[in-house]
Write a protein that holds these residues in place. Structure first.
Motif, mmCIF file in Angstrom:
data_model
loop_
_atom_site.group_PDB
_atom_site.id
_atom_site.type_symbol
_atom_site.label_atom_id
_atom_site.label_comp_id
_atom_site.label_asym_id
_atom_site.label_seq_id
_atom_site.Cartn_x
_atom_site.Cartn_y
_atom_site.Cartn_z
ATOM 1 N N PHE A 1 0.841 -1.204 0.000
ATOM 2 C CA PHE A 1 0.000 0.000 0.000
ATOM 3 C C PHE A 1 0.872 1.249 0.000
ATOM 4 C CE2 PHE A 1 -2.560 3.213 2.426
ATOM 5 C CZ PHE A 1 -3.472 3.457 1.413
ATOM 6 N N ARG A 2 0.960 1.898 -1.155
ATOM 7 C CA ARG A 2 1.782 3.096 -1.319
ATOM 8 C C ARG A 2 1.013 4.129 -2.150
ATOM 9 N NH1 ARG A 2 3.804 0.291 1.813
ATOM 10 N NH2 ARG A 2 5.973 -0.308 2.089
ATOM 11 N N PRO A 3 0.132 4.890 -1.552
ATOM 12 C CA PRO A 3 -0.637 5.887 -2.307
ATOM 13 C C PRO A 3 0.272 6.935 -2.919
ATOM 14 C CG PRO A 3 -0.911 6.211 0.045
ATOM 15 C CD PRO A 3 -0.173 4.921 -0.116
ATOM 16 N N LYS A 4 -0.131 7.415 -4.090
ATOM 17 C CA LYS A 4 0.687 8.408 -4.792
ATOM 18 C C LYS A 4 -0.099 9.662 -5.147
ATOM 19 C CE LYS A 4 4.053 5.228 -6.886
ATOM 20 N NZ LYS A 4 3.720 4.075 -6.043
ATOM 21 N N GLY A 5 -1.394 9.686 -4.841
ATOM 22 C CA GLY A 5 -2.213 10.831 -5.222
ATOM 23 C C GLY A 5 -2.019 12.024 -4.306
ATOM 24 N N GLU A 6 -2.743 13.081 -4.609
ATOM 25 C CA GLU A 6 -2.713 14.284 -3.782
ATOM 26 C C GLU A 6 -3.386 14.009 -2.435
ATOM 27 O OE1 GLU A 6 -1.326 17.333 -4.472
ATOM 28 O OE2 GLU A 6 -0.434 16.267 -6.165
ATOM 29 N N ARG A 7 -2.991 14.800 -1.444
ATOM 30 C CA ARG A 7 -3.659 14.751 -0.142
ATOM 31 C C ARG A 7 -4.458 16.036 0.037
ATOM 32 N NH1 ARG A 7 -0.235 15.312 4.038
ATOM 33 N NH2 ARG A 7 1.459 15.859 2.619
ATOM 34 N N PRO A 8 -5.784 15.943 -0.109
ATOM 35 C CA PRO A 8 -6.589 17.155 0.083
ATOM 36 C C PRO A 8 -6.416 17.707 1.493
ATOM 37 C CG PRO A 8 -7.909 15.351 -0.823
ATOM 38 C CD PRO A 8 -6.593 14.762 -0.428
ATOM 39 N N ASN A 9 -6.596 19.013 1.622
ATOM 40 C CA ASN A 9 -6.528 19.633 2.948
ATOM 41 C C ASN A 9 -7.843 19.361 3.669
ATOM 42 O OD1 ASN A 9 -6.347 21.190 5.213
ATOM 43 N ND2 ASN A 9 -6.061 23.135 4.154
ATOM 44 N N LEU A 10 -7.825 18.364 4.558
ATOM 45 C CA LEU A 10 -9.036 17.964 5.261
ATOM 46 C C LEU A 10 -9.177 18.608 6.627
ATOM 47 C CD1 LEU A 10 -8.846 14.098 4.605
ATOM 48 C CD2 LEU A 10 -10.185 15.786 3.321
ATOM 49 N N PHE A 11 -8.076 19.056 7.210
ATOM 50 C CA PHE A 11 -8.065 19.333 8.642
ATOM 51 C C PHE A 11 -7.810 20.786 9.018
ATOM 52 C CE2 PHE A 11 -7.062 14.798 8.166
ATOM 53 C CZ PHE A 11 -8.072 14.259 8.959
ATOM 54 N N GLY A 12 -7.885 21.685 8.053
ATOM 55 C CA GLY A 12 -7.790 23.091 8.384
ATOM 56 C C GLY A 12 -6.429 23.698 8.142
ATOM 57 N N ASP A 13 -6.224 24.888 8.728
ATOM 58 C CA ASP A 13 -5.048 25.696 8.424
ATOM 59 C C ASP A 13 -4.074 25.805 9.584
ATOM 60 O OD1 ASP A 13 -6.513 27.228 10.166
ATOM 61 O OD2 ASP A 13 -6.772 28.942 8.808
ATOM 62 N N GLY A 14 -4.268 24.999 10.635
ATOM 63 C CA GLY A 14 -3.375 25.077 11.780
ATOM 64 C C GLY A 14 -3.755 26.131 12.800
ATOM 65 N N HIS A 15 -4.950 26.713 12.664
ATOM 66 C CA HIS A 15 -5.406 27.742 13.602
ATOM 67 C C HIS A 15 -6.754 27.379 14.221
ATOM 68 C CE1 HIS A 15 -2.119 30.383 12.429
ATOM 69 N NE2 HIS A 15 -2.399 30.111 11.170
ATOM 70 N N ALA A 16 -6.993 26.091 14.378
ATOM 71 C CA ALA A 16 -8.261 25.644 14.964
ATOM 72 C C ALA A 16 -8.401 26.083 16.418
ATOM 73 C CB ALA A 16 -8.368 24.128 14.859
ATOM 74 N N ALA A 17 -7.292 26.076 17.163
ATOM 75 C CA ALA A 17 -7.362 26.416 18.589
ATOM 76 C C ALA A 17 -7.913 27.815 18.804
ATOM 77 C CB ALA A 17 -5.980 26.286 19.228
ATOM 78 N N GLY A 18 -7.507 28.754 17.979
ATOM 79 C CA GLY A 18 -8.022 30.114 18.091
ATOM 80 C C GLY A 18 -9.519 30.168 17.846
ATOM 81 N N ARG A 19 -9.997 29.357 16.927
ATOM 82 C CA ARG A 19 -11.437 29.338 16.645
ATOM 83 C C ARG A 19 -12.207 28.697 17.798
ATOM 84 N NH1 ARG A 19 -9.181 27.566 11.705
ATOM 85 N NH2 ARG A 19 -9.039 29.297 10.223
ATOM 86 N N VAL A 20 -11.599 27.715 18.453
ATOM 87 C CA VAL A 20 -12.231 27.118 19.631
ATOM 88 C C VAL A 20 -12.431 28.189 20.701
ATOM 89 C CG1 VAL A 20 -11.865 25.523 21.565
ATOM 90 C CG2 VAL A 20 -11.398 24.772 19.224
#
Length: 356
Positions: A325-344
């Motif tokens: 198992f070695r995926p080669k496709g793109e990885r969509p941005n699923l998890f945000g921009d790294g600033h979730a804590a501020g939004r919490v």
């Protein structure tokens, strides 16, 4: 505003770290550790590495059966909530500590905010699934990491109070990866090379308490034909003797590692094999193929994106997936921009509270 934060297990320490850092700039936080994870490698080390303030109180409940452990948490959390009179009880994830915090908030009519709301594996055999469903239905604000989690809540009729904030574990990953690279030479210590090993973690009850499943997992990784590094969770190590399980010579057993060391091991692995929800995400963050030793996952987005594969507990299937198992496709941005804590923190600050 005063926040009572309830944590108890390794993944919650990781999630709480970026939130607490911002929260304490504007509000008062009382940090309550239930003691669900209690030894240094699974608890204190994470507080030190993530620069989390020491807990204001540790209930020290320790391990135990689900009912007994959750029951032991409730009076301690309740007493603190009565004494502290917080505006919010802030809970994370899907552990027994999450469930206990939600129950106390609901019983005492204190608003509950759930970080990582809306995850669903749709497998009620998993204790974590029961915990997250109950916590979501008791929470006043539901802070979801992904659009899929928001959609899951909507299917259950929960739309009020839902916020899509992004994933606070991605915040922690982004904030700590460079620190981990600079400060930890775990690859050299273990004699490892980048891309020269698979990383294995196993700790879930369905894989550890079922001794035949544990033996099958160890047989599969032993037959994979590549070096496997296995930080052994205390729960798993205790089961080895009972299972009569002996990993093959390609499997390197090591003690549990800290968060920073784990980031280095994940980033440099050829592939990651796990039954952990958090490690599935960290594999995705790091761009590493993930083989999940479960029939279902709460992180279906990573499967749909092609970077995570669910593998049944069959030694041939496990060995084959590790090799192939070695995926080669793109990885969509699923998890945000790294600033979730501020939004919490913004979501908590925006709600006017009037708790008794």
């Amino acid at each position: 505003m005063k926040i009572l934060t309830v944590v108890g297990a390794r993944p919650q320490f990781i999630k709480a770290a970026p939130v607490s850092r911002i929260l304490r700039q504007h509000h008062t936080e009382f940090l309550l550790h239930t003691g669900q994870h209690y030894d240094d490698a699974m608890s204190d080390l994470f507080f030190r590495q993530l620069a989390i303030p020491a807990p204001d109180l540790n209930l020290e409940v320790g391990s135990g059966r689900h009912g007994a452990q959750t029951g032991a948490m409730l009076p301690g959390i309740e007493l603190v909530a009565i004494e502290q009179r917080p505006d919010w009880i802030l809970i994370y994830g899907d552990t027994n500590s999450t469930l206990a915090g939600a129950l106390v908030g609901a019983k005492l009519h204190i608003r509950v905010a759930h970080v990582e709301a809306g995850l669903r594996s749709y497998d009620r055999r998993m204790p974590e699934e029961v915990n997250r469903v109950v916590a979501d239905h008791l929470s006043d604000i539901l802070l979801s990491p992904t659009d899929a989690a928001v959609a899951n809540l909507a299917r259950e009729g929960i739309t009020e109070g839902v916020r899509m904030v992004g994933d606070v574990m991605y915040d922690a990953f982004a904030q700590n990866l460079e620190v981990a690279r600079r400060s930890h030479g775990i690859l050299a210590e273990l004699g490892l090379e980048r891309g020269g090993y698979a990383l294995l973690t196993v700790h879930r009850a369905e894989n550890v308490d079922d001794l035949e499943r544990l033996r099958t997992i160890l047989q599969g990784v032993s037959e994979a034909g590549i070096k496997v590094v296995f930080p052994v969770h205390p729960r798993t190590r205790a089961a080895f003797g009972s299972a009569g399980a002996k990993p093959g010579p390609n499997v390197m057993l090591i003690d549990p590692v800290g968060y920073l060391e784990m980031l280095v091991l994940e980033e440099n692995a050829e592939t990651i094999v796990t039954d952990s929800g958090g490690v599935q995400k960290e594999a995705y963050f790091a761009g590493r193929p993930c083989i999940t030793l479960r029939d279902t996952t709460e992180w279906n987005e990573t499967v749909a994106a092609g970077w995570n594969v669910l593998v049944r507990i069959d030694s041939n299937a496990i060995a084959s997936a590790i090799r192939e198992f070695r995926p080669k496709g793109e990885r969509p941005n699923l998890f945000g921009d790294g600033h979730a804590a501020g939004r919490v923190v913004d979501a908590l600050s925006a709600v006017k509270v009037a708790n008794p």
